[in-house]
Motif scaffolding. Structure first.
Motif, PDB file in Angstrom:
ATOM      1  N   LEU A 131       0.730  -1.084   0.039  1.00 43.83           N
ATOM      2  CA  LEU A 131      -0.072   0.191  -0.081  1.00 43.83           C
ATOM      3  C   LEU A 131       0.797   1.170  -0.068  1.00 43.83           C
ATOM      4  CD1 LEU A 131      -2.772  -0.922   2.658  1.00 43.83           C
ATOM      5  CD2 LEU A 131      -2.596  -0.932  -0.043  1.00 43.83           C
ATOM      6  N   ALA A 170      -6.063   3.147   1.527  1.00 43.74           N
ATOM      7  CA  ALA A 170      -5.454   2.143   2.246  1.00 43.74           C
ATOM      8  C   ALA A 170      -5.626   1.988   3.554  1.00 43.74           C
ATOM      9  CB  ALA A 170      -3.833   2.863   2.258  1.00 43.74           C
ATOM     10  N   LEU A 199      -2.337  -4.078  -6.660  1.00 47.15           N
ATOM     11  CA  LEU A 199      -2.154  -4.337  -5.379  1.00 47.15           C
ATOM     12  C   LEU A 199      -1.880  -5.774  -4.940  1.00 47.15           C
ATOM     13  CD1 LEU A 199      -2.120  -3.600  -2.290  1.00 47.15           C
ATOM     14  CD2 LEU A 199      -4.699  -3.892  -2.425  1.00 47.15           C
ATOM     15  N   TRP A 212       1.500  -7.344  -3.454  1.00 49.95           N
ATOM     16  CA  TRP A 212       1.305  -8.122  -1.846  1.00 49.95           C
ATOM     17  C   TRP A 212       1.836  -9.518  -1.969  1.00 49.95           C
ATOM     18  CZ3 TRP A 212      -4.176  -8.699   0.862  1.00 49.95           C
ATOM     19  CH2 TRP A 212      -3.918  -9.129   2.173  1.00 49.95           C
TER      20      TRP A 212
END
Lengths: 125, 477
Positions: free
Chosen positions: A21, A35, B52, B56
Motif C-alpha cells: 500500500l 489504504a 495491489l 502483496w
C-alpha cells in the motif's frame, strides 16, 4: 465471532500488505484513506481466516523474562523457549515476544485468581 | 531431525504440515475479493486492485516466511484456493508453472525476487499483449537468459513434487477445476530457462475471460489500464518493528479497542506514551496512515480553539522578536480600553496599544488574542535586561542584532536524561527477537509458574512463520 484486531498487521503478511500500500500511495495510485480501508479489511480477513482454517495446536515452553498486562493485552518476553508444533516439529527460539489480545471467548480471571495486578511490569534480572 | 546446533532441520514432511501458504492465500483472496466495492467507492480502477494483489503476493514471497512450494498441491485440494485458481495461482503456483522457473522459492539467490518479478511482469504483460498480438511466437529459441539452478533443489528430472517442477513432464497445465480453460504450454527444452511468455497470449486471454465471467477480481481489465510497477522489496525482518498498527481505525466499523500492549519495544508504562510511540513509528514508516487519520478529523472542531500565546518566548524556529521599545512608533488610534483584547470578526484591526504600555510586558502577538497574563505578570528581571551574549538568553530581552543563541533556560539540569546509568535494556528492544501475535484464552500464574492458553496465533521464528489455532504455554519466571 469476528474480532478485527489490528494485532496482525505486524505479521509477515500484514507488513507485506502495508508495504504494498505504501508503494501504491507513493505512486499516487490510491489514497491513504483507501489504504486505511484496505488495512481494515485485512484485519477482519486475517481474524476470520485464522479462526476458520487454522486448527493446528502448538506448545510453548521456556523461561519468562518479562510479562506485562495492560488494557487486556498481555505481553510475554521469553528466553530460550521452544515452540512445539502439532506434527512434532520443534522450533527453538532464543528470544520470543508474545503479544496476545483478549479472545472474545476468554474467561475473565481477574477475580479470585492469582493473576498479577493490572499494569504489572516485571523485569527479571 | 536436528543438526548439531539443536536447530530443527525442516523435512519435507514438516513443510507439508505447515498451512501458511494456504492460509495466506485465503487471506489475500478474501481481502482482494472484498475490496471491489471500496475501490468503486474511491473511484479506483480494478487494475490497481490487481497491482495491489501482485505487489502483496510478491512481498509475501520475498519475505520467505512461508514456503509456497507445496501450496500448489494444497490449492488443488482446497476448494477455496481452487476457486481462485485462475488468478490466485499467480502467486501460489501459477507464477511458477507459467514461467517454468524451477528455483523460485527454495533458493537463497538474490535473483529470486527479480526472477519472480520478471515472470510476474511478463505474465501481466501477457494479458495486455493478448489484445495486441495475433499470433504466438514459437518457443524454439528462448530469448530469456537462463537462470542459475539452485543446487539445493533436486535434479531437474526428478519427480515433480515441488513448485513448478511439475510442468516439466506435462505439455499442458490442466487445472482440476472444471470449466477452467487449460493452459497449453510449449515443452520446455531447458528447465533452467524461462520460456518466452509471449507464447501464452491465447491462454491468458482465455483465463482472463474465464475470470471475468466468474467475477474474479482483476480479470476482464482493459489492457490499457494495466500497470505493473512492481519493485520487489526484500524486507529485512529485523529492521521492521513488530508493532501492531494503531492507526487506521475508523469509526465506521465496530472494533474491539486495542489501545495498548502491542507496542512494547520501548519504555512506556503510560498508555498515552505507548500509543504515541506507536503512532510515531507508524507515521515514520507509513506517513499515509497519519495523513488519512488527519484527513478524517473534522477541522471545524479546531475552529473554536483559542490560541494561547507562548509566554516564555518564541521557539527556536521563530525569529527573535525585538522588544517593542526598539520598534518605531505606530501611527494607530489610541485604544480606549487599553487592554489590547479586541477581536470580533471582520478584518482584524491592529489593536495593539501604542507604545504607552510597559514595553517589556507586551509581546507582539499580531492579530492573535493576547493573554492577560502578559500584561499583568512582569517577566523576571534578568530577562528584561538585554544581554550581549554572556547574560540571559531570553528571547524577550534579546537584542535583535545579536544572533539567537541556543537557550539553556529550558535545557538545563532539569532535563538530564540520566545517561550516567547507561542505556538500559528494554524488553523487546531487540529487533532480532522473534514475535508471536495471537489471542489469549487464559492466563494463570501460581508463584512463578505461568500457564497460558493462546489461540489464533501467527508466530515468526527463525525467519519462518508458524500458525496455530490453539497453543498452550508453560513459563517459568
Amino acid at each position: 465471532m469476528s474480532y478485527p484486531y489490528e494485532l496482525y498487521r505486524g505479521s509477515s503478511v500484514g507488513i507485506a500488505l502495508a508495504d504494498s500500500l505504501d508503494a501504491l500511495i507513493s505512486s499516487n495510485e490510491i489514497t491513504p484513506q483507501l489504504a486505511i480501508r484496505i488495512m481494515e479489511r485485512y484485519d477482519k480477513a486475517v481474524c476470520d481466516v485464522l479462526q476458520k482454517q487454522v486448527k493446528a495446536k502448538a506448545t510453548f515452553k521456556g523461561r519468562l523474562h518479562t510479562y506485562r498486562n495492560c488494557d487486556d493485552v498481555w505481553s510475554f518476553y521469553l528466553r530460550k523457549c521452544t515452540l512445539k508444533m502439532e506434527g512434532g516439529e520443534q522450533v527453538p527460539v532464543e528470544k520470543l515476544k508474545i503479544i496476545a489480545c483478549k479472545h472474545p471467548d476468554a474467561a475473565d480471571l481477574t477475580k479470585g485468581q492469582k493473576t498479577p495486578s493490572k499494569n504489572a511490569d516485571k523485569d527479571k534480572e | 531431525m536436528s543438526n548439531s546446533d539443536g536447530r530443527l532441520i525442516h523435512t519435507g514432511l514438516a513443510f507439508q504440515t505447515r498451512p501458511q501458504p494456504t492460509v495466506y492465500r485465503s487471506i489475500i483472496d478474501e481481502v482482494i475479493g472484498s475490496l471491489k466495492p471500496d475501490f468503486d467507492e474511491f473511484g479506483v480502477g480494478e487494475d490497481v486492485l490487481l497491482t495491489l494483489q501482485q505487489k502483496w503476493e510478491s512481498r509475501v514471497h520475498a519475505s520467505r516466511a512461508a514456503d509456497f512450494s507445496d501450496s500448489q498441491a494444497s490449492a488443488s485440494s482446497n476448494p477455496h484456493a481452487a476457486q481462485y485458481n485462475g488468478i490466485g495461482s499467480v502467486a501460489a503456483s501459477g507464477g511458477v508453472s507459467r514461467t517454468g522457473s524451477p528455483n523460485i522459492h527454495r533458493t537463497n539467490s538474490p535473483t529470486i525476487p527479480n526472477s519472480r518479478g520478471a515472470s510476474r511482469t511478463n505474465s501481466v504483460g501477457n494479458v495486455t499483449n493478448a489484445y495486441t498480438r495475433t499470433s504466438s511466437s514459437s518457443f524454439s529459441n528462448p530469448p530469456v537468459k537462463a537462470e542459475p539452478i539452485d543446487r539445493s533443489l533436486p535434479a531437474v528430472g526428478n519427480p515433480p513434487s515441488v513448485g513448478g517442477m511439475s510442468r516439466t513432464n506435462h505439455a499442458s497445465y490442466n487445472p482440476s477445476l472444471q470449466g477452467l480453460p487449460s493452459i497449453s504450454l510449449p515443452p520446455l527444452s531447458n528447465m533452467g530457462a524461462v520460456p518466452p511468455l509471449s507464447s501464452y497470449p491465447q491462454n491468458m486471454n482465455a483465463l482472463n475471460a474465464y475470470g471475468a465471467n466468474r467475477g474474479v477480481p482483476g480479470y476482464g481489465v482493459p489492457p490499457g489500464g494495466m500497470t505493473d510497477n512492481r519493485n520487489v522489496l526484500m524486507l529485512n525482518r529485523g529492521a521492521a518493528p513488530y508493532g501492531a498498527g494503531a492507526a487506521g481505525s475508523s469509526a465506521s466499523q465496530v472494533k474491539m479497542p486495542q489501545v495498548d500492549g502491542t507496542w512494547d519495544e520501548e519504555e512506556g508504562d503510560e498508555e498515552g506514551s505507548v500509543s504515541l510511540r506507536k503512532r510515531q513509528w507508524l507515521v515514520q514508516r507509513y506517513p499515509w496512515m497519519a495523513e488519512a487519520r488527519l484527513a478524517n478529523v473534522d477541522t471545524s472542531q479546531h475552529a473554536t480553539f483559542d490560541i494561547i500565546p507562548q509566554v516564555d518566548g518564541p521557539s527556536s524556529s521563530t525569529p527573535p522578536v525585538p522588544p517593542l521599545n526598539t520598534l518605531p512608533p505606530l501611527n494607530l488610534p489610541p485604544v480606549s480600553s487599553g487592554t489590547g483584547i479586541v477581536r470580533a470578526g471582520g478584518p482584524p484591526p491592529l489593536t495593539l496599544p501604542p507604545l504607552n504600555l510597559p514595553s517589556m510586558n507586551t509581546p507582539p502577538m499580531g492579530n492573535k488574542i493576547l493573554h492577560p497574563s502578559l500584561l499583568i505578570k512582569p517577566p523576571p528581571e534578568e530577562d528584561v535586561k538585554p544581554s550581549l551574549g554572556g547574560g540571559s538568553n531570553s528571547s524577550f530581552a534579546r537584542n535583535p542584532n545579536v544572533p539567537a543563541q541556543p537557550s539553556e533556560d529550558i535545557n538545563s539540569d532539569l532535563d538530564d536524561t540520566d545517561d550516567d546509568e547507561g542505556p538500559q535494556e528494554q524488553p523487546g528492544s531487540d529487533p532480532d527477537a522473534d514475535v508471536t501475535y495471537c489471542t489469549y484464552d487464559k492466563v494463570t500464574r501460581v508463584k512463578t509458574r505461568w500457564k497460558v492458553v493462546f489461540r489464533d496465533g501467527m508466530v515468526h521464528a527463525n525467519g519462518k512463520d508458524y500458525l496455530f489455532g490453539r497453543c498452550t504455554g508453560e513459563f517459568d519466571w
